[in-house]
Design a protein around this motif. Structure first.
Motif, PDB file in Angstrom:
ATOM      1  N   THR A  77      34.493  42.501  51.715  1.00 41.08           N
ATOM      2  CA  THR A  77      34.474  42.984  50.334  1.00 41.08           C
ATOM      3  C   THR A  77      33.479  42.179  49.492  1.00 41.08           C
ATOM      4  N   ASP A  78      33.140  42.741  48.330  1.00 34.32           N
ATOM      5  CA  ASP A  78      32.236  42.040  47.424  1.00 34.32           C
ATOM      6  C   ASP A  78      32.816  40.704  46.982  1.00 34.32           C
ATOM      7  N   GLN A  89      34.840  38.751  48.669  1.00 38.14           N
ATOM      8  CA  GLN A  89      34.702  37.808  49.786  1.00 38.14           C
ATOM      9  C   GLN A  89      33.261  37.308  49.895  1.00 38.14           C
ATOM     10  N   ARG A 131      28.964  46.325  38.226  1.00 38.92           N
ATOM     11  CA  ARG A 131      29.751  45.798  39.353  1.00 38.92           C
ATOM     12  C   ARG A 131      29.795  44.270  39.304  1.00 38.92           C
TER      13      ARG A 131
END
Length: 79
Positions: free
Chosen positions: A2-3, A5, A33
């Motif tokens: 994920t982003d 992580q 984001r």
């Protein structure tokens, strides 16, 4: 992965840097984001908001990793 992580790994590699533009460059993502990830990192206690008073008397803020939030040279303190 994920982003969030990926952001955690990037922070481990470069612990003194953290801002929205840094997140954008490191993860190659857009501004919106990156802002959401900054907020998620704050909620997950990956970073903390720090403040200082400028020479002009204005409050300034930045972000730092826990344990690195106080710098005598910059006089940043945890908000």
């Amino acid at each position: 992965m994920t982003d969030l992580q990926q952001l955690r790994q990037a922070l481990q590699a470069d612990p003194d840097a953290f801002c929205v533009s840094w997140i954008q460059r490191r993860l190659r993502i857009g501004y919106a984001r990156a802002c959401r990830l900054r907020d998620e990192a704050l909620q997950a206690d990956m970073v903390v908001r720090v403040t200082r008073v400028s020479a002009e008397g204005r409050n300034e803020y930045a972000y730092a990793q826990p344990g690195r939030e106080q710098s005598e040279a910059l006089e940043w303190f945890r908000a």
